[in-house]
Design a protein around this motif. Sequence first.
Motif, PDB file in Angstrom:
ATOM      1  N   UNK A  25       9.231   9.388  22.551  1.00  0.00           N
ATOM      2  CA  UNK A  25       9.640   9.549  21.158  1.00  0.00           C
ATOM      3  C   UNK A  25       8.460   9.253  20.241  1.00  0.00           C
ATOM      4  N   UNK A  26       8.119  10.254  19.419  1.00  0.00           N
ATOM      5  CA  UNK A  26       6.898  10.198  18.632  1.00  0.00           C
ATOM      6  C   UNK A  26       7.110   9.953  17.145  1.00  0.00           C
ATOM      7  N   UNK A  27       8.352   9.907  16.690  1.00  0.00           N
ATOM      8  CA  UNK A  27       8.562   9.904  15.241  1.00  0.00           C
ATOM      9  C   UNK A  27       7.917   8.736  14.501  1.00  0.00           C
ATOM     10  N   UNK A  28       7.905   7.499  15.027  1.00  0.00           N
ATOM     11  CA  UNK A  28       7.282   6.423  14.242  1.00  0.00           C
ATOM     12  C   UNK A  28       5.770   6.555  14.092  1.00  0.00           C
ATOM     13  N   UNK A  29       5.128   7.341  14.967  1.00  0.00           N
ATOM     14  CA  UNK A  29       3.672   7.513  14.861  1.00  0.00           C
ATOM     15  C   UNK A  29       3.319   8.949  14.502  1.00  0.00           C
ATOM     16  N   UNK A  30       3.368   9.852  15.449  1.00  0.00           N
ATOM     17  CA  UNK A  30       2.985  11.234  15.175  1.00  0.00           C
ATOM     18  C   UNK A  30       3.923  11.878  14.165  1.00  0.00           C
ATOM     19  N   UNK A  31       5.169  11.453  14.146  1.00  0.00           N
ATOM     20  CA  UNK A  31       6.113  12.000  13.187  1.00  0.00           C
ATOM     21  C   UNK A  31       5.794  11.611  11.759  1.00  0.00           C
ATOM     22  N   UNK A  32       5.490  10.340  11.541  1.00  0.00           N
ATOM     23  CA  UNK A  32       5.284   9.845  10.179  1.00  0.00           C
ATOM     24  C   UNK A  32       3.875  10.064   9.655  1.00  0.00           C
ATOM     25  N   UNK A  33       2.899  10.293  10.542  1.00  0.00           N
ATOM     26  CA  UNK A  33       1.511  10.233  10.098  1.00  0.00           C
ATOM     27  C   UNK A  33       1.139  11.306   9.079  1.00  0.00           C
ATOM     28  N   UNK A  34       1.875  12.412   9.051  1.00  0.00           N
ATOM     29  CA  UNK A  34       1.533  13.464   8.100  1.00  0.00           C
ATOM     30  C   UNK A  34       2.568  13.623   6.986  1.00  0.00           C
ATOM     31  N   UNK A  35       3.567  12.743   6.961  1.00  0.00           N
ATOM     32  CA  UNK A  35       4.575  12.830   5.904  1.00  0.00           C
ATOM     33  C   UNK A  35       3.991  12.368   4.568  1.00  0.00           C
ATOM     34  N   UNK A  36       4.343  13.052   3.495  1.00  0.00           N
ATOM     35  CA  UNK A  36       3.743  12.730   2.200  1.00  0.00           C
ATOM     36  C   UNK A  36       4.324  11.457   1.591  1.00  0.00           C
ATOM     37  N   UNK A  37       5.585  11.147   1.900  1.00  0.00           N
ATOM     38  CA  UNK A  37       6.199   9.938   1.359  1.00  0.00           C
ATOM     39  C   UNK A  37       5.868   8.745   2.244  1.00  0.00           C
ATOM     40  N   UNK A  38       5.222   7.740   1.674  1.00  0.00           N
ATOM     41  CA  UNK A  38       4.863   6.552   2.438  1.00  0.00           C
ATOM     42  C   UNK A  38       6.108   5.760   2.806  1.00  0.00           C
ATOM     43  N   UNK A  39       6.136   5.311   4.045  1.00  0.00           N
ATOM     44  CA  UNK A  39       7.268   4.552   4.570  1.00  0.00           C
ATOM     45  C   UNK A  39       6.821   3.117   4.812  1.00  0.00           C
ATOM     46  N   UNK A  40       7.615   2.162   4.374  1.00  0.00           N
ATOM     47  CA  UNK A  40       7.244   0.755   4.499  1.00  0.00           C
ATOM     48  C   UNK A  40       7.303   0.305   5.954  1.00  0.00           C
ATOM     49  N   UNK A  41       6.542  -0.745   6.296  1.00  0.00           N
ATOM     50  CA  UNK A  41       6.655  -1.305   7.642  1.00  0.00           C
ATOM     51  C   UNK A  41       8.083  -1.698   7.998  1.00  0.00           C
ATOM     52  N   UNK A  42       8.838  -2.196   7.032  1.00  0.00           N
ATOM     53  CA  UNK A  42      10.221  -2.589   7.309  1.00  0.00           C
ATOM     54  C   UNK A  42      11.059  -1.391   7.739  1.00  0.00           C
ATOM     55  N   UNK A  43      10.847  -0.243   7.094  1.00  0.00           N
ATOM     56  CA  UNK A  43      11.590   0.958   7.466  1.00  0.00           C
ATOM     57  C   UNK A  43      11.154   1.459   8.835  1.00  0.00           C
ATOM     58  N   UNK A  44       9.865   1.364   9.135  1.00  0.00           N
ATOM     59  CA  UNK A  44       9.384   1.756  10.458  1.00  0.00           C
ATOM     60  C   UNK A  44       9.992   0.860  11.538  1.00  0.00           C
ATOM     61  N   UNK A  45      10.066  -0.417  11.249  1.00  0.00           N
ATOM     62  CA  UNK A  45      10.687  -1.351  12.202  1.00  0.00           C
ATOM     63  C   UNK A  45      12.141  -0.964  12.443  1.00  0.00           C
TER      64      UNK A  45
END
Length: 315
Positions: A25-45
Amino acid sequence: MSALELGLPAPMPELGLPERVTIWEMSPRDGLQSEKNLISPATKIELIQRLATTGLPVVEAGSFVRPDRVPQMAGSEDVLRGVADVQVRKPVLVPNLKGLERAVDAGAAEIAVFLSVTESFANANLSTDRATSEARAKEVVTAARAAGMPVRGYLSMVFGDPWEGPVAIDEVVGLATRMREWGVGEISLGDTIGVATPGLVKATLDALTPEIPVAELGLHMHDTYGQALANVYAGLQSGVSIFDASTAGVGGCPFAKSATGNLATEDLVWMLTGLGIGTGVDLRALLDISQWLGAALDRPITSRVATALVGKETQ
């Protein structure tokens, strides 16, 4: 209630395919790395915690790259520490020895390194030439293996490059073989811009498997041209049992032209279930996360299965 009404296709096993696969499952890394909206560490957790409840065995937790290069990966130390008690494998991407030191300090148990088959993308993504990037990756692999850490290798631009066009299969074989000699235990073949088709996937695997056991090869397919599942099927026919995917289909590569469209984990699980191939993943739980992640990113999800089943439920 039928399996289809529950959100699962009726399984129809096919002889010659793997009985079970491992989904990275790649969404927390490869998935998020190019998204324009920044996601907080808490949301990633929270994302990793949610994904761990679905039965996914591996969730890539982050990347220890420079945050000015990939802002979405800022705070990977906090994320990794925040999911220390989550009972799944949580590899992280490491670009150099400094990144490895940061990852180890944050509690990483396994890592991944990243290389491009082509010179153009090495410069675009890693800001250096292929030879230098290979030397850095080899240093990381050597240090990690000396510390007893498993290492995965990502190869990008395996099936085509937006600057250089078609990629020679022997270049792929040569780089993959070198990585294995360094101590990389598993190599993921990346269709970074989504241009692969099933025949090319099979030809590449046919060239690789005399040198590297198929059990050590994975496929990372992008759906830019709608070919991802067809290419997964070609991989299954060649004996591949490791596939990368991203919940809700989020992500791509911020340094490659047209590199949109990670294969959605839900779509992959649907097809594998229909083929009678075990994944251990709860599709319904995954669909809930897909909707939550789309809302968190404030954008539509690209998973066909999620769109179909959630739309059915709201009718």
